[in-house]
Design an enzyme around this catalytic site. Structure first.
Site, short mmCIF file in Angstrom:
data_model
loop_
_atom_site.label_atom_id
_atom_site.label_comp_id
_atom_site.label_asym_id
_atom_site.label_seq_id
_atom_site.Cartn_x
_atom_site.Cartn_y
_atom_site.Cartn_z
N TYR A 1 18.98 33.63 -82.21
CA TYR A 1 19.73 34.41 -81.22
C TYR A 1 20.73 35.29 -81.96
O TYR A 1 21.45 34.82 -82.84
CB TYR A 1 20.47 33.47 -80.27
CG TYR A 1 21.31 34.16 -79.22
CD1 TYR A 1 20.70 34.89 -78.19
CD2 TYR A 1 22.70 34.09 -79.22
CE1 TYR A 1 21.46 35.53 -77.21
CE2 TYR A 1 23.47 34.71 -78.25
CZ TYR A 1 22.84 35.43 -77.24
OH TYR A 1 23.60 36.05 -76.27
N LYS B 1 32.81 34.39 -83.71
CA LYS B 1 33.24 33.01 -83.49
C LYS B 1 34.47 32.65 -84.34
O LYS B 1 35.56 33.08 -84.03
CB LYS B 1 32.05 32.06 -83.65
CG LYS B 1 31.00 32.41 -82.57
CD LYS B 1 29.88 31.45 -82.35
CE LYS B 1 29.14 31.87 -81.07
NZ LYS B 1 27.72 32.09 -81.20
N ASP C 1 22.90 37.14 -89.96
CA ASP C 1 23.75 36.92 -88.79
C ASP C 1 24.47 35.59 -89.02
O ASP C 1 23.91 34.52 -88.79
CB ASP C 1 22.89 36.88 -87.52
CG ASP C 1 23.72 36.57 -86.28
OD1 ASP C 1 24.94 36.32 -86.43
OD2 ASP C 1 23.15 36.58 -85.19
C1 LIG Z 1 27.05 33.41 -80.59
C2 LIG Z 1 26.14 34.18 -81.43
C3 LIG Z 1 26.01 35.57 -81.32
C4 LIG Z 1 26.64 36.34 -80.20
O1 LIG Z 1 28.04 36.29 -80.23
P1 LIG Z 1 28.87 36.54 -78.87
O2 LIG Z 1 30.29 36.56 -79.34
O3 LIG Z 1 28.52 35.42 -77.96
O4 LIG Z 1 28.44 37.86 -78.34
C5 LIG Z 1 25.23 36.23 -82.23
N1 LIG Z 1 24.61 35.58 -83.22
C6 LIG Z 1 24.71 34.25 -83.36
C7 LIG Z 1 24.02 33.59 -84.51
C8 LIG Z 1 25.46 33.51 -82.46
O5 LIG Z 1 25.49 32.18 -82.58
#
Ligand SMILES: *Cc1c(COP(=O)(O)O)cnc(C)c1O
Length: 429
Positions: A143, A266, A238
């Protein structure tokens, strides 16, 4: 569920689809209804009915110091007194960037945005703008936020609720996104051998966290680095979850790989909305106002968010911080495995640092297909058993549990005891 939470959820359903402002907060995959949070401190959440929970959701990753850390709260308060947003540059942005670059030296240039979604969406646009190519390769069950190009075979809530390919994404756009199984280097090689010159980037969670925790196989990330370099495509890590989580310098430090672009989120905002994308200076030189890739944000580099990030990253630099977290997390994973063994419930515990998932399956979990072998009904039962015993886990099998610095030895013991009971109930069912 307490009476007050029940009422609040009923009220919320009149305003929000499913009563929530992010689908992962709903309990549809595990049964029941969510508790409403009144406040939080350290390792604990307190719900609207006054019940207390040991929390392993940690706001889905950010709260590595625990909730409402006094120094982070004080930094936010102090910043708020000086104004909450200016739309003009501040010194705090540079100070946070220095702390980030200290941990991630390959972020030669970076840009602050307000979420992980924005970070990934923007990194993708830069990769396409820099290479002049449209195709991207991602991995099933990973994701990367909810931008159109990335909602193809996506993880997290998209996986939990059975909509990995979202409605509303134009087919013309989705066709530029190719997906292959996580950890499958041969599949990546096959795709890029045939069409390598079409690919702007490979984007990957270097430790998958959004189909439950799945570590990269030895050689997988190295292989991606080599294949992208050869094809003239960019490698995007990511690290929205793994950044400052699996090590101060994220998975790229842990595994010694140097991506071209990195996305953060995060933890970097200390519980306030911050995302970051950045990497090689020549690539980031394409971003406006220097180059032709447009990306902007009214609240980007927000002073409250910068203050929370600066204080959080400063605290993470304390000697032994990650070693302590590793020891606690290893203890918890071991206790969960032992409890499952004595209850004769087949579980695969996957863990990297302080992120872990107990998968309810006897098959080792290495990718999306093996993650899907889990007995999600059983997970739901376990989840509810833990909640009754005052332990809050993610309301989905396909998510990570996060251990924070605020989890005490007695929290971990209580969690292990709750897990033993909850698992023993399952095996009799
Ligand atoms: C949470 C997450 C996102 C998206 O971040 P948001 O602040 O929720 O938009 C993207 N990549 C990874 C790996 C994530 O865990």
């Amino acid at each position: 569920m307490g009476a007050r939470s029940k009422q609040l959820f009923e009220d919320a359903r009149r305003y929000f689809p499913g009563g929530v402002n992010s689908p992962v907060r709903a309990y549809r995959a595990v049964g029941g209804e969510p508790f409403f949070v009144a406040r939080a401190a350290g390792s604990h959440l307190i719900d609207a009915d006054g019940k207390s929970y040991i929390d392993y959701v940690g706001s889905w990753g950010p709260m590595i110091l625990g909730h409402a850390h006094p120094r982070v709260v004080a930094a936010i308060q102090k910043a708020a007194e000086a104004g909450t947003s200016y739309g003009a540059p501040t010194e705090a942005e540079t100070r946070l960037a220095q702390l980030i670059q200290h941990a991630f030296p390959d972020l030669e240039r970076m840009r602050f945005v307000s979420s992980g979604t924005e970070a990934c969406m923007s990194a993708l646009r830069v990769a396409r703008g820099f290479t002049g190519r449209d195709a991207i390769l991602k991995f099933e069950g990973c994701y990367h936020g909810h931008a159109d190009s990335l909602l193809v075979k996506a993880g997290s809530g998209a996986l939990t609720f059975g909509v990995p390919d979202s409605l509303g994404v134009p087919a013309d756009l989705a066709r530029h996104t190719v997906t292959v199984p996580f950890n499958d280097l041969e599949a990546v090689r096959d795709v890029l051998a045939a069409r390598g010159r079409e690919f702007a980037a490979i984007v990957v969670e270097p430790v998958a966290g959004n189909m439950g925790v799945i570590p990269p196989r030895p050689g997988f990330l190295e292989g991606l680095r080599e294949i992208t370099a050869r094809a003239g495509a960019l490698l995007i890590f990511d690290e929205v979850i793994t950044g400052f989580r699996v090590a101060l310098g994220g998975a790229q430090q842990l595994y010694g790989i140097r991506p071209d672009l990195t996305c953060l989120g995060k933890i970097v905002g200390g519980g306030l909305p911050v995302g970051v994308y950045g990497g090689r200076a020549d690539i980031m030189g394409k971003v406006a106002p220097l180059g032709g890739v447009y990306q902007a944000g009214t609240l980007s580099g927000n002073p409250l968010a910068m203050a929370a990030g600066i204080e959080t990253l400063t605290l993470l630099q304390a000697a032994g911080f990650y070693a302590d977290l590793e020891a606690k997390s290893a203890g918890l994973a071991g206790a969960l495995g032992a409890a499952a063994a004595s209850a004769r419930v087949p579980i695969q515990v996957n863990r990297v640092g302080s992120m872990l998932t107990g998968f309810f399956t006897s098959t080792p979990v290495t990718d999306y297909a093996t993650a899907k072998t889990c007995d999600t009904r059983r997970y739901g039962e376990f989840f509810r058993g833990m909640l009754e015993r005052g332990v809050s886990l993610a309301p989905s099998q396909f998510e990570a549990a996060f251990v924070s610095a605020a989890h005490s030895a007695s929290d971990l013991d209580a969690t292990a005891a709750a897990a033993s009971e909850a698992l023993a109930m399952l095996s009799r069912a």
